[in-house]
Design a protein around this motif. Structure first.
Motif, mmCIF file in Angstrom:
data_model
loop_
_atom_site.group_PDB
_atom_site.id
_atom_site.type_symbol
_atom_site.label_atom_id
_atom_site.label_comp_id
_atom_site.label_asym_id
_atom_site.label_seq_id
_atom_site.Cartn_x
_atom_site.Cartn_y
_atom_site.Cartn_z
ATOM 1 N N ALA A 1 0.841 -1.197 0.000
ATOM 2 C CA ALA A 1 0.000 0.000 0.000
ATOM 3 C C ALA A 1 0.879 1.251 0.000
ATOM 4 C CB ALA A 1 -0.912 0.003 1.215
ATOM 5 N N LEU A 2 0.428 2.267 -0.682
ATOM 6 C CA LEU A 2 1.194 3.509 -0.774
ATOM 7 C C LEU A 2 1.412 4.137 0.597
ATOM 8 C CD1 LEU A 2 2.538 5.625 -2.554
ATOM 9 C CD2 LEU A 2 0.322 6.750 -2.759
ATOM 10 N N GLY A 3 0.420 4.081 1.460
ATOM 11 C CA GLY A 3 0.555 4.643 2.808
ATOM 12 C C GLY A 3 1.645 3.958 3.608
ATOM 13 N N THR A 4 1.791 2.644 3.435
ATOM 14 C CA THR A 4 2.839 1.892 4.125
ATOM 15 C C THR A 4 4.220 2.309 3.647
ATOM 16 O OG1 THR A 4 1.322 0.023 4.301
ATOM 17 C CG2 THR A 4 3.645 -0.425 4.683
ATOM 18 N N ILE B 1 14.314 -2.071 3.884
ATOM 19 C CA ILE B 1 13.984 -3.007 2.781
ATOM 20 C C ILE B 1 13.237 -4.220 3.319
ATOM 21 C CG2 ILE B 1 14.994 -4.574 1.085
ATOM 22 C CD1 ILE B 1 17.165 -2.402 0.633
ATOM 23 N N LEU B 2 13.702 -4.760 4.455
ATOM 24 C CA LEU B 2 13.012 -5.894 5.068
ATOM 25 C C LEU B 2 11.604 -5.500 5.539
ATOM 26 C CD1 LEU B 2 15.852 -7.605 7.126
ATOM 27 C CD2 LEU B 2 14.715 -8.457 5.059
ATOM 28 N N ALA B 3 11.482 -4.310 6.113
ATOM 29 C CA ALA B 3 10.151 -3.856 6.561
ATOM 30 C C ALA B 3 9.206 -3.719 5.381
ATOM 31 C CB ALA B 3 10.279 -2.531 7.305
ATOM 32 N N LEU B 4 9.703 -3.195 4.273
ATOM 33 C CA LEU B 4 8.878 -3.088 3.083
ATOM 34 C C LEU B 4 8.521 -4.461 2.515
ATOM 35 C CD1 LEU B 4 10.525 -0.052 1.270
ATOM 36 C CD2 LEU B 4 8.231 -0.142 2.266
ATOM 37 N N ALA B 5 9.475 -5.366 2.546
ATOM 38 C CA ALA B 5 9.222 -6.712 2.024
ATOM 39 C C ALA B 5 8.181 -7.458 2.860
ATOM 40 C CB ALA B 5 10.525 -7.503 1.956
#
Length: 96
Positions: free
Chosen positions: A3-6, A88-92
């Motif tokens: 999601a864009l907000g994330t 990067i891990l949080a986004l993944a």
């Protein structure tokens, strides 16, 4: 899909952490990076009051400052790498 907000949240957090790191850790120690320049190193050593009384310890002070500089650079690399990997891990992991 993320999601864009994330993504915006994690990017804002990433920028905030880097800004705090710059303000409170990096900026007060920026002179350590400049010690690689010979003229600045000489100027810095000449301005130290205790070095004027003991010119024989100049070489030891140069070695100490260069060790401090290399440790500072190493800590910066570790911080940048760790922060980037964590984002990067949080986004993944926040992907649906």
């Amino acid at each position: 899909m993320i999601a864009l907000g994330t993504v915006i949240f994690w990017l804002a957090l990433y920028v905030a952490v880097f800004f705090a790191y710059y303000q409170y850790y990096f900026r007060p120690r920026i002179f350590l990076l400049m010690l690689d320049e010979k003229a600045y190193l000489e100027h810095y050593l000449d301005r130290l009051p205790h070095m004027q009384n003991r010119p024989g310890e100049r070489l030891g002070m140069v070695e100490f400052l260069m060790d401090k500089r290399s440790a500072f650079i190493r800590e910066n690399r570790i911080f940048m790498t760790t922060a980037t990997i964590l984002v990067i891990l949080a986004l993944a992991f926040s992907a649906n």
